[in-house]
Design an enzyme around this catalytic site. Structure first.
Site, PDB file in Angstrom:
ATOM      1  N   CYS A  32       4.937  -7.468   7.222  1.00  0.00           N
ATOM      2  CA  CYS A  32       5.987  -7.043   8.151  1.00  0.00           C
ATOM      3  C   CYS A  32       6.238  -8.154   9.155  1.00  0.00           C
ATOM      4  O   CYS A  32       5.300  -8.821   9.606  1.00  0.00           O
ATOM      5  CB  CYS A  32       5.564  -5.757   8.880  1.00  0.00           C
ATOM      6  SG  CYS A  32       6.829  -5.103  10.001  1.00  0.00           S
ATOM      7  N   CYS A  59       4.325  -6.160  15.830  1.00  0.00           N
ATOM      8  CA  CYS A  59       3.761  -5.227  16.811  1.00  0.00           C
ATOM      9  C   CYS A  59       2.246  -5.472  16.881  1.00  0.00           C
ATOM     10  O   CYS A  59       1.570  -5.433  15.847  1.00  0.00           O
ATOM     11  CB  CYS A  59       4.050  -3.783  16.409  1.00  0.00           C
ATOM     12  SG  CYS A  59       5.828  -3.414  16.311  1.00  0.00           S
ATOM     13  N   CYS A  65       3.439   8.199   1.416  1.00  0.00           N
ATOM     14  CA  CYS A  65       3.882   7.206   2.383  1.00  0.00           C
ATOM     15  C   CYS A  65       3.962   5.876   1.643  1.00  0.00           C
ATOM     16  O   CYS A  65       2.961   5.418   1.076  1.00  0.00           O
ATOM     17  CB  CYS A  65       2.890   7.130   3.541  1.00  0.00           C
ATOM     18  SG  CYS A  65       3.276   5.867   4.773  1.00  0.00           S
ATOM     19  N   CYS A  83      -0.586  -3.124  15.224  1.00  0.00           N
ATOM     20  CA  CYS A  83      -0.399  -2.758  13.819  1.00  0.00           C
ATOM     21  C   CYS A  83      -0.997  -3.839  12.923  1.00  0.00           C
ATOM     22  O   CYS A  83      -0.675  -5.026  13.059  1.00  0.00           O
ATOM     23  CB  CYS A  83       1.092  -2.596  13.520  1.00  0.00           C
ATOM     24  SG  CYS A  83       1.487  -2.335  11.784  1.00  0.00           S
ATOM     25  N   CYS A 113      -1.479   1.614   7.932  1.00  0.00           N
ATOM     26  CA  CYS A 113      -0.793   0.682   7.050  1.00  0.00           C
ATOM     27  C   CYS A 113      -1.262  -0.745   7.312  1.00  0.00           C
ATOM     28  O   CYS A 113      -1.424  -1.177   8.441  1.00  0.00           O
ATOM     29  CB  CYS A 113       0.724   0.813   7.198  1.00  0.00           C
ATOM     30  SG  CYS A 113       1.410   0.141   8.712  1.00  0.00           S
ATOM     31  N   GLU A 151       0.817  -1.197   0.000  1.00  0.00           N
ATOM     32  CA  GLU A 151       0.000   0.000   0.000  1.00  0.00           C
ATOM     33  C   GLU A 151       0.856   1.254   0.000  1.00  0.00           C
ATOM     34  O   GLU A 151       1.977   1.249   0.495  1.00  0.00           O
ATOM     35  CB  GLU A 151      -0.896   0.021   1.252  1.00  0.00           C
ATOM     36  CG  GLU A 151      -1.785  -1.196   1.391  1.00  0.00           C
ATOM     37  CD  GLU A 151      -2.431  -1.289   2.763  1.00  0.00           C
ATOM     38  OE1 GLU A 151      -2.298  -0.333   3.554  1.00  0.00           O
ATOM     39  OE2 GLU A 151      -3.056  -2.323   3.039  1.00  0.00           O
TER      40      GLU A 151
END
Length: 368
Positions: free
Chosen positions: A126, A130, A119, A133, A360, A106
Site C-alpha cells: 500500500c 499510514c 476480507c 498499519c 492486514c 492476503e
C-alpha cells in the site's frame, strides 16, 4: 469526472496473464472466438467458474476434451496459497497468496452465525503510508489485477461451501479492507466488484449490499464511485476527526482534509441511499481522548447526518515491534458512549485473528 492523481499510480510492473475474470461477457465471447471456438463456450466456461466455483477444466465434462485444453488458457493460475492459518475455533482463516511474479497479498475468511465474510486485498502492499498499519509501512509493490481480486473471492466462496469454517456456508459478504487502498486501483476494483455482484454466469452473484469498499479518503474517487450505480457500502478510514492528528495518522489528509472527505461521503450516501461506515482504529493515548469522541460525533452529525453514518470502532491489532497499542477496554467503552450520546450509531468491530497476525500486512511482513 476528475481522474485520479498520478501520485497514487502503482509502480510499473507487469500484470498477470489475461484471465476469464478480467473480462465482461462480451470480452469472454471474443476471447473464446480468438481460440477458434463457438461463442457459447464462453458461457459454459463462466458457469463453471462463477457458478460451480471451479477453475479446473478437467472437471468440466460438458466441454469437449479438445476444447478444455484450449479454454484452460483463460484460467491461468494467478494466486497460489503459500501459508494458511486458522484460529477462533476454525471460524477465522487467513491465507497468504503468492502471485505469478512472486508478489504477496492476503485475505481472511471469517464465519459468523448469520454470514460468511471474506476480507480481500486490492494491491500488493500500500502506498498510503499510514504509520500504524503494517501494509502501509511496507510500501506499494503493485496493483492487483481484476482477476487476482476475484480469485481471492472465488476461492473463499469455494472454501466456505466445502466446510472450511466448520459447517458448509455460502459466502455472503466481501470487504475490501485487506492490503492496499482500493480506490487507488480504481478500474480494476470496480471491475472486480461487478464480477463479484453480477448474476451467474457473468459473476459470483453476491449481493452488492454485501460488499464494502474502503478508502482512506480519495475524494475524486469517492465521487466517481457514487456515479457507478453500485449500491455497495462505502467505508471511510477516518481514525480521527481533527486535521492536525490526521495529517500524521493518514498522510493523504494533507491532500484532502477531513471536511472534504466527509462532504464526499455525504454525497455518496445521498446518491446511493447507503449508510456510510466510518472506520476508527482506536489507539492508546493517540486518538482515544474523550474530547475526540465528542468531536467525532458532532462532526459526523453535522457533515453527513446521523441517519446516514455509522462508526465502526476497531480495537487496534498491534504489529510486532510497533509503538502503537490498543486502548484499554474502559477507554473504548467511554469512547462509544460519547459518540452515541451525540446521536451517531457506534459499535465495536468483532476482533478476530490476533494470534495469526490477521491485521492486514502482518502475515506478508513475516516473510513466510
Amino acid at each position: 469526472m476528475t481522474s485520479l492523481p498520478l501520485v497514487f499510480d502503482a509502480p510499473k510492473r507487469a500484470l498477470p496473464p489475461r484471465h476469464l475474470a478480467d473480462l465482461d461477457a462480451a470480452g469472454r465471447r471474443a476471447a473464446v472466438a480468438e481460440l477458434g471456438l463457438p461463442a457459447y463456450r464462453a458461457d459454459q466456461l463462466a458457469r463453471h467458474y462463477f457458478g460451480r466455483l471451479t477453475a479446473d477444466v478437467d472437471t468440466m465434462t460438458d466441454l469437449p476434451a479438445a476444447a478444455r485444453g484450449e479454454l484452460a488458457a483463460l484460467l491461468p493460475p494467478l494466486v497460489t496459497p503459500v501459508l494458511e492459518q486458522s484460529c477462533d475455533g476454525g471460524a477465522t482463516r487467513k491465507t497468504l497468496w503468492r502471485a505469478h511474479d512472486g508478489t504477496r497479498a492476503e485475505s481472511v475468511l471469517m464465519g459468523y452465525p448469520d454470514r460468511a465474510t471474506v476480507c480481500v486485498s486490492s494491491q500488493a502492499g500500500c502506498g498510503m503510508a499510514c504509520p500504524f498499519c503494517a501494509t502501509g509501512q511496507g510500501g506499494l509493490q503493485r496493483n492487483l489485477s481484476t482477476a487476482e481480486i476475484v480469485e481471492q473471492v472465488r476461492q473463499a466462496a469455494a472454501a466456505a461451501r466445502d466446510g472450511a469454517l466448520g459447517e458448509p456456508a455460502r459466502l455472503s459478504n466481501v470487504v475490501f479492507m485487506g492490503m492496499g487502498e482500493p480506490l487507488a486501483n480504481y478500474p480494476r476494483v470496480i471491475a472486480a466488484v461487478r464480477r463479484i455482484t453480477e448474476a451467474v454466469p457473468d459473476g459470483l452473484g453476491i449481493s452488492a449490499r454485501g460488499v464494502t469498499v474502503s478508502t482512506v479518503g480519495l475524494v475524486p474517487a469517492i465521487d466517481r464511485l457514487a456515479d457507478e450505480g453500485l449500491p455497495v457500502t462505502l467505508a471511510v478510514s477516518l481514525h480521527t476527526p481533527d486535521d492536525e492528528l490526521r495529517d500524521t495518522l493518514v498522510p493523504v489528509n494533507n491532500r484532502w482534509k477531513v471536511d472534504e472527505v466527509l462532504a464526499a461521503a455525504r454525497r455518496y450516501a445521498q446518491a446511493t441511499g447507503r449508510r456510510v461506515s466510518i472506520e476508527y482504529a482506536l489507539i492508546r493515548d493517540v486518538n482515544d481522548q474523550p474530547w475526540r469522541a465528542d468531536l467525532l460525533g458532532t462532526v459526523l452529525r453535522r457533515e453527513i447526518g446521523a441517519r446516514l453514518v455509522h462508526v465502526n470502532l476497531i480495537p487496534l491489532n498491534p504489529t510486532p515491534g510497533s509503538r502503537w497499542d490498543a486502548s484499554p477496554r474502559r477507554v473504548q467503552d467511554e469512547f462509544v458512549r460519547r459518540v452515541q450520546a451525540a446521536g451517531v450509531a457506534c459499535t465495536v468491530r468483532d476482533t478476530r485473528g490476533r494470534e495469526i497476525a490477521a491485521a492486514c500486512g502482518q502475515l506478508a511482513a513475516t516473510g513466510a
